[in-house]
Structure formats: structure tokens, C-alpha cells
Design a protein around this motif. Structure first.
Motif, PDB file in Angstrom:
ATOM      1  N   TYR A   1       0.774  -1.153   0.067  1.00  0.00           N
ATOM      2  CA  TYR A   1      -0.077  -0.157  -0.086  1.00  0.00           C
ATOM      3  C   TYR A   1       0.933   1.407   0.090  1.00  0.00           C
ATOM      4  N   LEU A   2       2.018   1.296   0.947  1.00  0.00           N
ATOM      5  CA  LEU A   2       2.890   2.565   0.848  1.00  0.00           C
ATOM      6  C   LEU A   2       3.334   2.673  -0.467  1.00  0.00           C
ATOM      7  N   LEU A   3       3.993   1.601  -1.040  1.00  0.00           N
ATOM      8  CA  LEU A   3       4.554   1.613  -2.404  1.00  0.00           C
ATOM      9  C   LEU A   3       3.649   2.344  -3.388  1.00  0.00           C
ATOM     10  N   GLY A   4       2.506   1.757  -3.083  1.00  0.00           N
ATOM     11  CA  GLY A   4       1.396   2.384  -4.425  1.00  0.00           C
ATOM     12  C   GLY A   4       1.392   3.965  -4.022  1.00  0.00           C
ATOM     13  N   LEU A   5       1.206   4.276  -2.685  1.00  0.00           N
ATOM     14  CA  LEU A   5       1.015   5.634  -2.705  1.00  0.00           C
ATOM     15  C   LEU A   5       2.209   6.574  -2.921  1.00  0.00           C
ATOM     16  N   ILE A   6       3.368   5.829  -2.788  1.00  0.00           N
ATOM     17  CA  ILE A   6       4.692   6.568  -3.288  1.00  0.00           C
ATOM     18  C   ILE A   6       4.691   6.536  -4.739  1.00  0.00           C
ATOM     19  N   ASN A   7       4.049   5.453  -5.567  1.00  0.00           N
ATOM     20  CA  ASN A   7       4.171   5.536  -7.079  1.00  0.00           C
ATOM     21  C   ASN A   7       3.211   6.601  -7.435  1.00  0.00           C
ATOM     22  N   LYS A   8       2.062   6.773  -6.781  1.00  0.00           N
ATOM     23  CA  LYS A   8       0.936   7.682  -7.155  1.00  0.00           C
ATOM     24  C   LYS A   8       1.313   8.931  -7.083  1.00  0.00           C
ATOM     25  N   TYR A   9       1.999   9.358  -5.564  1.00  0.00           N
ATOM     26  CA  TYR A   9       1.991  10.755  -5.309  1.00  0.00           C
ATOM     27  C   TYR A   9       3.432  11.316  -4.862  1.00  0.00           C
ATOM     28  N   GLY A  10       4.481  10.210  -5.165  1.00  0.00           N
ATOM     29  CA  GLY A  10       6.003  10.718  -5.025  1.00  0.00           C
ATOM     30  C   GLY A  10       6.292  10.169  -3.505  1.00  0.00           C
ATOM     31  N   LYS A  11       7.304   9.997  -3.298  1.00  0.00           N
ATOM     32  CA  LYS A  11       8.065   9.762  -1.909  1.00  0.00           C
ATOM     33  C   LYS A  11       7.519  10.530  -0.761  1.00  0.00           C
ATOM     34  N   TYR A  12       7.613  11.888  -0.791  1.00  0.00           N
ATOM     35  CA  TYR A  12       7.243  12.779   0.149  1.00  0.00           C
ATOM     36  C   TYR A  12       5.751  12.481   0.583  1.00  0.00           C
ATOM     37  N   TRP A  13       4.853  12.857  -0.436  1.00  0.00           N
ATOM     38  CA  TRP A  13       3.576  12.955  -0.169  1.00  0.00           C
ATOM     39  C   TRP A  13       2.864  11.255   0.025  1.00  0.00           C
ATOM     40  N   GLY A  14       3.457  10.447  -0.632  1.00  0.00           N
ATOM     41  CA  GLY A  14       3.239   9.042  -0.204  1.00  0.00           C
ATOM     42  C   GLY A  14       3.409   8.796   1.242  1.00  0.00           C
ATOM     43  N   ASN A  15       4.474   8.965   1.806  1.00  0.00           N
ATOM     44  CA  ASN A  15       4.765   8.743   3.093  1.00  0.00           C
ATOM     45  C   ASN A  15       3.931   9.483   4.250  1.00  0.00           C
ATOM     46  N   VAL A  16       3.449  10.868   3.782  1.00  0.00           N
ATOM     47  CA  VAL A  16       2.773  11.817   4.538  1.00  0.00           C
ATOM     48  C   VAL A  16       1.373  10.909   4.583  1.00  0.00           C
TER      49      VAL A  16
END
Length: 190
Positions: free
Chosen positions: A113-128
Motif C-alpha cells: 500500500y505504501l509503495l502504491g502511494l509513493i508511486n502515485k503521489y511521490g515519496k514525500y506525499w506517499g509517506n505523509v
């Protein structure tokens, strides 16, 4: 200061916490008016309940995406056993960490899920977004992955902008406001 401490106590009380194998008061998305719980573990006897009737829930065990839970029945004032599908809960960070204690596959699913968020929003926003903490600059889509649906939305539209105030009521602990301009979070007000 006293108000902040009371608010933090409220958040702590409604967050998912484990104590002796029991998870208390999980969060349900408030945009659902009711959810389906089941009276049997095979999920063949559905019971539709308004979310407010499930305010006090103790999650006892998890198996293959279904929680065994005890809840206080508001009509009879008795504690009842129910079975609730995992997809009824807000997947905030505390919930994810508790679920990982019950479900050996959850950690890998959360990493995916985290990797999908990073892929979609970039590293910073994915982690946020994964951390579940609203930050200035995030989009409404990202925000709703961190927070439940607002209690009320006030909207103002001009020739060039759409401004929205998202209102969250916390009872005796006050109200919190999130302001969006053209779909991006610009202000947080306690």
C-alpha cells in the motif's frame, strides 16, 4: 492547553489500541450511514446497523479479513457478539499496527500500500498519506486517505477559485476546520 490535552485524550480513546488481545473502539468511516455486521462467523446472517450503534466495539480476534467483536446493543443494553468485515474500518496507522499483530500477511500488504502511494503521489506525499496526518499542500484525495469524511462542507465559488471549509465536530472537545482552495489544503484551524 487544556483543550489540546482533552482533544488528544479523545483521539487516543477512539484510536485502535490493543490490551490483552482486545482492540477497543475502532474507527468506522462516517460517510457510511450504516454497516453490515453478521451474527455468524460464516457471514450468512447479516444485520444492518447504524454506525452510532457501534460506537463501543471491542475487537477480540481477526481471521481471514473478519473481526470477531463484542458491541453494546443500544436497544437492549446488552453486549452482543458480531462478526465485522475488515473493509468497514478506517485504515489509520494505529489500526494497521494492530492488524499486523493478528494478520501475518498485513505487514506485506501495508508495505505494498505504501509503495502504491509513493508511486502515485511521490515519496514525500506517499509517506505523509501513509502516516495519516493531514499536511498543508495535500489534495482532497490525499486528505480523505488520512481522515474520515467531514461532518459538513461549506463551499464558496468565485470566478477563479473554489474554496471549501471541511468541518469536523468532536463534541465537547470542540470543532476542527480544514480549508481547501482549488482542491488543495491551505489552512488547518483548531
Amino acid at each position: 492547553m487544556k483543550r489540546i490535552i482533552l482533544f488528544m485524550m479523545l483521539v487516543a480513546s477512539i484510536s485502535v489500541k490493543a490490551q490483552k488481545g482486545i482492540v477497543y473502539s475502532p474507527l468506522f468511516p462516517t460517510y457510511k450511514n450504516d454497516i453490515t455486521i453478521y451474527s455468524d462467523s460464516l457471514l450468512q446472517s447479516p444485520i444492518s446497523l447504524a454506525i452510532y450503534k457501534l460506537v463501543r466495539v471491542k475487537l477480540i480476534d481477526w481471521h481471514n479479513g473478519v473481526w470477531t467483536a463484542k458491541y453494546d446493543d443500544w436497544d437492549t443494553q446488552n453486549e452482543k457478539i458480531a462478526f465485522i468485515k475488515e473493509n468497514n474500518f478506517v485504515k489509520e496507522p494505529n489500526y494497521r499496527s494492530i492488524l499486523e499483530g493478528y494478520n501475518p500477511k498485513a505487514k506485506a500488504e501495508h508495505k505494498k500500500y505504501l509503495l502504491g502511494l509513493i508511486n502515485k503521489y511521490g515519496k514525500y506525499w506517499g509517506n505523509v498519506v501513509f502516516d495519516g496526518v493531514p499536511k498543508i499542500g495535500m489534495t482532497q484525495e490525499m486528505f480523505l486517505l488520512c481522515q474520515k469524511w467531514p461532518d459538513k462542507i461549506n463551499r464558496t465559488q468565485t470566478a477563479k477559485t473554489i474554496s471549501e471549509q471541511w468541518v469536523y465536530h468532536y463534541g465537547q472537545f470542540g470543532t476542527k476546520y480544514y480549508y481547501f482552495t482549488n482542491g488543495k489544503l491551505t489552512t488547518i484551524q483548531d
